[in-house]
Design a protein around this motif. Structure first.
Motif, mmCIF file in Angstrom:
data_model
loop_
_atom_site.group_PDB
_atom_site.id
_atom_site.type_symbol
_atom_site.label_atom_id
_atom_site.label_comp_id
_atom_site.label_asym_id
_atom_site.label_seq_id
_atom_site.Cartn_x
_atom_site.Cartn_y
_atom_site.Cartn_z
ATOM 1 N N UNK A 53 -0.553 7.124 9.219
ATOM 2 C CA UNK A 53 -0.228 5.696 9.237
ATOM 3 C C UNK A 53 -1.125 5.022 10.265
ATOM 4 N N UNK A 54 -1.295 3.705 10.166
ATOM 5 C CA UNK A 54 -2.156 2.999 11.127
ATOM 6 C C UNK A 54 -1.746 3.293 12.565
ATOM 7 N N UNK A 55 -2.728 3.342 13.472
ATOM 8 C CA UNK A 55 -2.451 3.648 14.872
ATOM 9 C C UNK A 55 -1.554 2.619 15.540
ATOM 10 N N UNK A 56 -1.572 1.392 15.012
ATOM 11 C CA UNK A 56 -0.737 0.346 15.605
ATOM 12 C C UNK A 56 0.695 0.361 15.086
ATOM 13 N N UNK A 57 0.978 1.324 14.176
ATOM 14 C CA UNK A 57 2.335 1.428 13.645
ATOM 15 C C UNK A 57 3.248 2.088 14.671
ATOM 16 N N UNK A 58 4.366 1.472 14.941
ATOM 17 C CA UNK A 58 5.330 2.022 15.879
ATOM 18 C C UNK A 58 6.596 2.420 15.131
ATOM 19 N N UNK A 59 6.915 3.691 15.203
ATOM 20 C CA UNK A 59 8.089 4.191 14.512
ATOM 21 C C UNK A 59 9.371 3.739 15.212
ATOM 22 N N UNK A 60 10.305 3.242 14.421
ATOM 23 C CA UNK A 60 11.588 2.805 14.964
ATOM 24 C C UNK A 60 12.621 3.903 14.824
ATOM 25 N N UNK A 61 13.700 3.775 15.581
ATOM 26 C CA UNK A 61 14.758 4.780 15.546
ATOM 27 C C UNK A 61 15.439 4.844 14.189
ATOM 28 N N UNK A 62 15.444 3.727 13.471
ATOM 29 C CA UNK A 62 16.121 3.676 12.168
ATOM 30 C C UNK A 62 15.179 3.951 11.003
ATOM 31 N N UNK A 63 13.914 4.204 11.300
ATOM 32 C CA UNK A 63 12.945 4.442 10.232
ATOM 33 C C UNK A 63 13.279 5.757 9.528
ATOM 34 N N UNK A 64 13.431 5.727 8.191
ATOM 35 C CA UNK A 64 13.821 6.948 7.471
ATOM 36 C C UNK A 64 12.712 7.998 7.490
ATOM 37 N N UNK A 65 13.121 9.250 7.394
ATOM 38 C CA UNK A 65 12.156 10.337 7.350
ATOM 39 C C UNK A 65 11.424 10.318 6.017
ATOM 40 N N UNK A 81 11.233 21.999 -10.021
ATOM 41 C CA UNK A 81 11.226 20.928 -9.039
ATOM 42 C C UNK A 81 11.712 21.453 -7.694
ATOM 43 N N UNK A 82 11.133 20.937 -6.617
ATOM 44 C CA UNK A 82 11.571 21.324 -5.268
ATOM 45 C C UNK A 82 11.154 20.243 -4.287
ATOM 46 N N UNK A 83 11.936 20.042 -3.222
ATOM 47 C CA UNK A 83 11.558 19.071 -2.184
ATOM 48 C C UNK A 83 10.517 19.659 -1.234
ATOM 49 N N UNK A 84 9.665 18.805 -0.695
ATOM 50 C CA UNK A 84 8.737 19.211 0.355
ATOM 51 C C UNK A 84 9.519 19.444 1.645
ATOM 52 N N UNK A 85 9.004 20.314 2.499
ATOM 53 C CA UNK A 85 9.559 20.487 3.829
ATOM 54 C C UNK A 85 8.485 20.143 4.855
ATOM 55 N N UNK A 86 8.910 19.734 6.034
ATOM 56 C CA UNK A 86 8.004 19.246 7.063
ATOM 57 C C UNK A 86 7.457 20.391 7.908
ATOM 58 N N UNK A 94 1.413 10.912 12.274
ATOM 59 C CA UNK A 94 0.901 11.922 11.334
ATOM 60 C C UNK A 94 2.055 12.816 10.906
ATOM 61 N N UNK A 95 2.178 13.018 9.606
ATOM 62 C CA UNK A 95 3.217 13.894 9.051
ATOM 63 C C UNK A 95 2.552 14.879 8.099
ATOM 64 N N UNK A 120 7.947 6.842 1.136
ATOM 65 C CA UNK A 120 7.689 6.452 2.516
ATOM 66 C C UNK A 120 8.916 5.774 3.119
ATOM 67 N N UNK A 121 9.694 5.163 2.238
ATOM 68 C CA UNK A 121 10.970 4.552 2.611
ATOM 69 C C UNK A 121 11.813 4.475 1.354
ATOM 70 N N UNK A 122 13.026 3.984 1.477
ATOM 71 C CA UNK A 122 13.915 3.898 0.325
ATOM 72 C C UNK A 122 13.381 2.941 -0.747
ATOM 73 N N UNK A 123 12.538 2.010 -0.335
ATOM 74 C CA UNK A 123 12.018 1.019 -1.281
ATOM 75 C C UNK A 123 10.564 1.265 -1.666
ATOM 76 N N UNK A 124 9.877 2.151 -0.946
ATOM 77 C CA UNK A 124 8.460 2.430 -1.210
ATOM 78 C C UNK A 124 8.322 3.840 -1.751
#
Length: 322
Positions: A53-65, A81-86, A94-95, A120-124
């Motif tokens: 994500x852009x370097x100026x992006x600041x992650x918030x506490x409520x930002x979904x994984x 089908x299977x989910x990705x793991x981190x 960076x993720x 990336x989020x519930x809507x994206x």
């Protein structure tokens, strides 16, 4: 918003797997994907995805994984089908995620595709079809005539054997996203190159009463004498170490979420359930316990419960940089 999907076939070779790449760029994040693009019966599809994500992006506490799902489709039907793991990393903004799904040993000719669903989020939420190709594989057939002892084991319908099967299946179909013990390519459990059977062999068992049954062979058999050392193919956690009616003295090691290696028909064990093992560590010694027509080691690999050819994992299947 700029959105570009770029597919690049890498010139780098990861052992015997050529890694294909795909990129997705937007103003909110960039995806870099590496994966094996050949769909082959008995193998697996692994996808490693880096999200920046852009370097100026600041992650918030409520930002979904960030979440993602990997799918194998036949036409438009999802067959795996299977989910990705981190994966852990120390970089900011960076993720990194990884996922693997098995390709059935029974896979037939057809129209197949690999899909990644990224949230990336519930809507994206975005969906990508990764370019791929199908390569079919043929498997040998064999007939095994069983003696009285092996006929008795193969046809055992006792509650004890049923309970052992249920216990093993419960393990093999368990996926723990935090259980990431090794990203290295596997090594073989024995130095022997004498194979007596392979994963995917079509087998017909003939019993002493004249009846028969057919099934798949889910691993590779090494024709080694009793007492041959058996080593763990990768670092992991011992999740089963016991004597079973069908497979004799057996060990199961967990390596990644949903990824397990299995070692059957051993004569003695050197580990116990709960032990952490390193790659190459001694697990025990081979034998002919359980359903066996002679001394050998049965080496098997399961991904999300399904058998995958062990040879697949002798490559750099996670696309881990050296």
């Amino acid at each position: 918003m700029k959105k570009i999907l770029i597919v690049i076939f890498c010139l780098l070779q990861f052992s015997f797997i050529f890694a294909a790449s795909a990129k997705y760029e937007s103003e909110n994040y960039n995806l870099n994907i590496r994966y094996n693009d050949v769909i082959t019966p008995g193998d697996a599809i692994f996808v490693r995805m880096n999200i920046t994500v852009p370097k100026n992006h600041k992650k918030t506490k409520t930002e979904p994984e960030k979440k993602a799902t990997l799918q194998l489709l036949q036409d438009k039907k999802v067959i795996e089908s299977a989910p990705f793991y981190h994966l852990k990393n120390k970089k900011t903004n960076y993720t990194e995620m990884l996922c693997g799904i098995p390709v059935s040993l029974w896979l037939k000719e057809g129209n197949y595709s690999i899909k990644v669903i990224y949230a990336d989020s519930d809507s994206d939420i975005k969906e990508f079809i990764l370019p791929s190709k199908l390569e079919m594989r043929t498997f040998p057939e064999e007939i095994l005539k069983l003696d009285e002892r092996n006929t008795s084991i193969k046809t055992d319908n006792s509650p004890e054997r049923a309970a052992q099967i249920d216990k093993l299946n419960n393990i093999l179909f368990t996926t723990m996203p935090s259980d990431i013990f090794s990203l290295k390519k596997f090594t073989t459990p024995t130095e022997s190159q004498r194979y007596t059977a392979y994963c995917g062999d079509r087998r017909t068992y003939v019993y002493t009463n004249g009846k028969s049954s057919t099934s798949l062979h889910y691993g590779n058999d090494y024709g080694v004498p009793t007492g041959t050392e058996v080593h763990s193919c990768a670092a992991g956690k011992v999740v089963l170490a016991e004597s079973r009616i069908s497979t004799g003295w057996s060990v199961v090691v967990e390596h990644l979420p949903g990824l397990y290696s299995l070692y059957y028909h051993m004569n003695e064990l050197s580990v116990k359930e709960g032990d952490m093992v390193t790659q190459g560590q001694l697990l025990g010694k081979s034998g002919a316990t359980g359903l066996a027509t002679g001394p050998h080691l049965h080496w098997e690999v399961r991904l999300n419960g399904s058998a995958v050819r062990p040879e697949f994992f002798l490559n750099n299947f996670t696309f881990e940089e050296d």
